[in-house]
Design an enzyme around this catalytic site. Sequence first.
Site, PDB file in Angstrom:
ATOM      1  N   SER A 245       0.838  -1.194   0.000  1.00 49.59           N
ATOM      2  CA  SER A 245       0.000   0.000   0.000  1.00 49.59           C
ATOM      3  C   SER A 245       0.878   1.252   0.000  1.00 49.59           C
ATOM      4  O   SER A 245       1.690   1.418  -0.913  1.00 49.59           O
ATOM      5  CB  SER A 245      -0.960  -0.034   1.189  1.00 49.59           C
ATOM      6  OG  SER A 245      -1.976   0.923   1.050  1.00 49.59           O
ATOM      7  N   ASP A 343      -8.566  -3.011  -7.435  1.00 49.34           N
ATOM      8  CA  ASP A 343      -8.220  -2.721  -6.043  1.00 49.34           C
ATOM      9  C   ASP A 343      -9.369  -1.950  -5.391  1.00 49.34           C
ATOM     10  O   ASP A 343      -9.762  -0.878  -5.855  1.00 49.34           O
ATOM     11  CB  ASP A 343      -6.932  -1.902  -6.016  1.00 49.34           C
ATOM     12  CG  ASP A 343      -6.404  -1.679  -4.609  1.00 49.34           C
ATOM     13  OD1 ASP A 343      -7.167  -1.172  -3.759  1.00 49.34           O
ATOM     14  OD2 ASP A 343      -5.221  -1.978  -4.360  1.00 49.34           O
ATOM     15  N   HIS A 398      -7.000  -5.534  -1.860  1.00 44.38           N
ATOM     16  CA  HIS A 398      -5.952  -4.544  -1.666  1.00 44.38           C
ATOM     17  C   HIS A 398      -4.826  -5.237  -0.906  1.00 44.38           C
ATOM     18  O   HIS A 398      -4.934  -5.478   0.288  1.00 44.38           O
ATOM     19  CB  HIS A 398      -6.483  -3.346  -0.884  1.00 44.38           C
ATOM     20  CG  HIS A 398      -5.469  -2.252  -0.683  1.00 44.38           C
ATOM     21  ND1 HIS A 398      -4.877  -1.589  -1.740  1.00 44.38           N
ATOM     22  CD2 HIS A 398      -4.961  -1.699   0.441  1.00 44.38           C
ATOM     23  CE1 HIS A 398      -4.050  -0.670  -1.265  1.00 44.38           C
ATOM     24  NE2 HIS A 398      -4.074  -0.720   0.050  1.00 44.38           N
TER      25      HIS A 398
END
Length: 476
Positions: A245, A343, A398
């Site tokens: 991330s 995502d 994600h």
Amino acid sequence: MTDFHLRGTGLEDHSLLNEDQVVTKKRHQLTGGTDRPSRRRRRICTSCRCWIVVALLSAMWLAFFGLWLYYSYFAIPSSGKPGAGEVGHNTEAMLVVLPESLADETGAYCLDGSPPSYYFRNASSQEHDTSWLVFLEGGGWCYNATHCAQKSDTSYGSSRMLNASKEFNGVLSANFTVNPDFYDWNVAVINYCDGASFSGNRDLPFEVGNKTIYFRGTRVLDAVITHLLSAGMAQADQILLSGASAGGLAVFLHADHVKELIPEEVSFKAMADAGFFLDEKNISNEDMWRNTMKGVYELQEVQGSLDEDCLLAKGTEKWECFFPEYAYPYINTPIFIINSAFDYWTQLHILNLNCRPGLCDEKAQAFFEDHRELFLRRTDQVNRYDKDGMFISSCYAHSHAYYDAPWMNYKVIGEETRQAFADWYFGRSTPARSRYVDCDSSLNCNPSCAETWGAEYFNSTVCLVLTTDECFNLLH
């Protein structure tokens, strides 16, 4: 070597399945005596009943232990949900906080002025005693001074609120079943505390009310890497830099810089998970994400942390180097990109699509699928470089490398995430054969991650990053 030594943490033994199986055999021999036959038969019968009871109890205990062992270490969850049925009992990593004197000397501060920190777990085998996995933690960004002041009161802005130990999963797991290629490496997870993907580079602190806020992410990264080198990483023969991330974005931005800090002879590669955030418009045709990240770039004076060649090439649009699609061509470090073309963090926070796929209206659904096409066009540039690989799935997820289930179960062209990456990393597959792009149809085309599109997945993952009202709106 400094006084600090990682081998002194007491975590040298990381054997997960080291139980000895002991089989005891007894021989019982009947001998003649003066007893009458009837009494001898009675004693034999009593003895047989005892042994039958013992055998039954032993069988029940072994069955119970076998089931426990299977579900603790070998059972692979059918669900693709992170956090649901994760495999095994990972050995904990221990928190290391850098001395305040070192933070003062280098100016390396978290948002709240506390020293940098990381979690560390020793290698569990002699074979990989010199193999290191350095992971850059994610945790979003803070978009203005007030938001950063709020973030400074959390574990994503301070080292004063962290637990003394922590377990990690996916590529960081110490469980062979989950993570067969990297389970026994030295692991250092650098805690994220600047709110700008380890890119904050502002000299002067920022006053927000009665708080003093520091934007020093680059110095945090430098201080921890230097500390790790002094504590044993300088003797490494291979180092993998990874992150997820916001930490995945940091890998794109800082892999070459980290390479400059380590000995030249060390094999150094990188893996960026869920960090390829596009410069794209939202469904209202607004440059919301671009303007948001430009705000972070300016507030934290990120420019001084970015690649000089990229900055020179971009001229007056230097902020573009804060986006992976523009920074990528200037990365010299071999890098493997792991990302979903669908995502959910991107859907909610960049595209501004506040609906659950399958329940979206026709316009929103089409826009999300158009995003996938744009994502594939932007990542296609990987094919122009002979050193890099990628794993682009169509899962509604994600991060694929930070959790057990997607690391083990998600597949693209028949290859699991972990297998595709390890084959590239260890040279078992050429970079040209390490570009995995998922099915070209619409949502839910990949059976290995079909459950990620269901309402149950929403409840256990997506809703964790939303308010109750937002989650209710998405689900209904």
